[in-house]
Scaffold this active site. Structure first.
Site: not given
Ligand code: NAD
Ligand code: TYD
Length: 356
Positions: A137-139, A162, A166
């Protein structure tokens, strides 16, 4: 040359992982086998891939119910399917949950990644035709002020449990590349949105709450900024890096699409009003400014020139189209929504947010 015949995708039942698997089967020339290795936590739903299972299950698509923290689970899958490529999505992924319960984040994101790397290192000793791709992630870069961007060279400065977990996993992945010569690539992506996103992240929370006539919780002053990317654009970038990215390199992925949260929530209110036959501002009265998230990062913005220049990637979905696709998906998948909301998630949200 990378072999890329038998791929293990961790976390393939989650939001991005399930879209990735669908993307690979439907949009690429991949001809090999793909194994979805997932623990099925509250965020994982094997039904998200029912279509792929129907079309390819038992021949090219396999589901393994396993935990990345359990070495025997991982070793067995690597051996059974003769895995040559690991694409590691599995993680605990929600910042708010990491504030309420950091332990699971440390365990899954740090120890789970370490465990996977150990299994890969022993299964692949001395091989150069294999790849461990780490999805991050960019975070990890921290928080920006009003100007500037995250580059691949930006120093790490994670600020939530989080992002710290990461960041830690990113460092361990790179250490395995430097120390043991394990072939790795890594991507650091901005905020994703799209179908199958678990309804705890901003965009699906807002869509669902508007639909249900519930309040729209906006944290703090609503002026935090995120760089939004449609999930298929993230996945086309991951696929490009897995195929052509240089060993040991990190590639930033972003939408080049910055939005203040409150402006985005207003757009969602307007789009939903149009869909549900209400006047433009009808749902805006549901907006509810709530207590800010502790340590809330102000602004994320990605520079993804390296990926564009080196691998010729670019975003294919503009925000308007991506949001329309996402809204339409959430409005026509009640069964998926009620199933993912009915379990542990409901209990957690009731405990922490009084069922909001
Ligand atoms: P998500 O929470 O929707 O899915 C996570 C998946 O991992 C689930 O299917 C869960 O069952 C599985 N999992 C969790 N713990 C596990 C374990 N111990 N063993 C096997 N499987 C396990 O997450 P997402 O939003 O799809 O994110 C996927 C990846 O992308 C993550 O690594 C996250 O850090 C990264 N990422 C997400 C975003 C975003 O905006 N969602 C952005 C950048 C990077
Ligand atoms: P989120 O989707 O949780 O992603 P991240 O925290 O990883 O960026 O949140 C996106 C932005 O929206 C973040 O600034 C927090 C804000 N947010 C709200 O204002 N209300 C909400 O209910 C949620 C879930 C997030």
């Amino acid at each position: 040359m990378r072999k890329l015949e038998n791929i293990l995708v961790t976390g393939g039942a989650g939001f991005i992982g399930s879209n990735f698997i669908r993307y690979v089967f439907n949009n690429t020339d991949f001809k090999g086998k793909l194994i979805n290795f997932d623990k099925l936590t509250y965020a994982g739903n094997a039904e998200s891939l029912a279509d792929i299972d129907k079309a390819f299950g038992g021949s090219r698509y396999f589901f393994v119910h396993g935990d990345i923290c359990i070495k025997d689970d991982v070793d067995a899958a690597l051996k059974k399917y003769d895995i040559d490529t690991i694409i590691h999505f599995a993680a605990e992924s929600h910042v708010d949950r990491s504030i309420h319960g950091p332990a699971e984040f440390m365990n899954t994101n740090i120890m789970g990644t370490f465990n996977l790397l150990e299994s890969a290192r022993s299964a692949w000793s001395g091989r150069s035709d294999v790849l461990f791709h780490h999805v991050s992630t960019d975070e990890v870069y921290g928080s920006l002020g009003d100007t500037g961007y995250f580059f691949e060279t930006t120093p790490y400065n994670p600020r939530s449990p989080y992002s710290a977990s990461k960041a830690s996993s990113d460092h361990i992945v790179m250490a395995y590349n430097h120390t043991y010569g394990l072939p790795v690539t890594m991507t650091n992506c901005s905020n994703n949105y799209g179908p199958y996103q678990f309804p705890e992240k901003l965009i699906p929370v807002m869509i669902m709450n508007i639909k249900d006539g519930k309040k729209l919780p906006v944290y703090g002053d609503g002026k935090n900024i995120r760089d939004w990317l449609y999930v298929d654009d993230h996945n086309s970038a991951v696929w490009a890096v897995v195929n052509k990215g240089r060993n040991g390199e990190t590639y930033n992925i972003g939408g080049e699409n910055e939005w203040e949260n409150i402006k985005l929530v207003n757009v969602l209110c307007e789009k939903m009003a149009a869909r549900l036959g209400k006047e433009k501002d009808h749902f805006k009265s549901l907006i509810d400014y709530v207590k800010d998230r502790p340590g809330h990062d102000r602004r994320y913005a990605i520079n993804c020139d390296k990926l564009k220049k080196e691998l010729g990637w670019k975003q294919a979905f503009d925000f308007d189209r991506g949001l329309d696709l996402t809204i339409d998906w959430f409005l026509s998948n009640d069964q998926w929504i009620s199933r993912v909301r009915s379990g542990e998630y409901r209990k957690w949200i009731e405990k922490n947010y009084g069922g909001r």
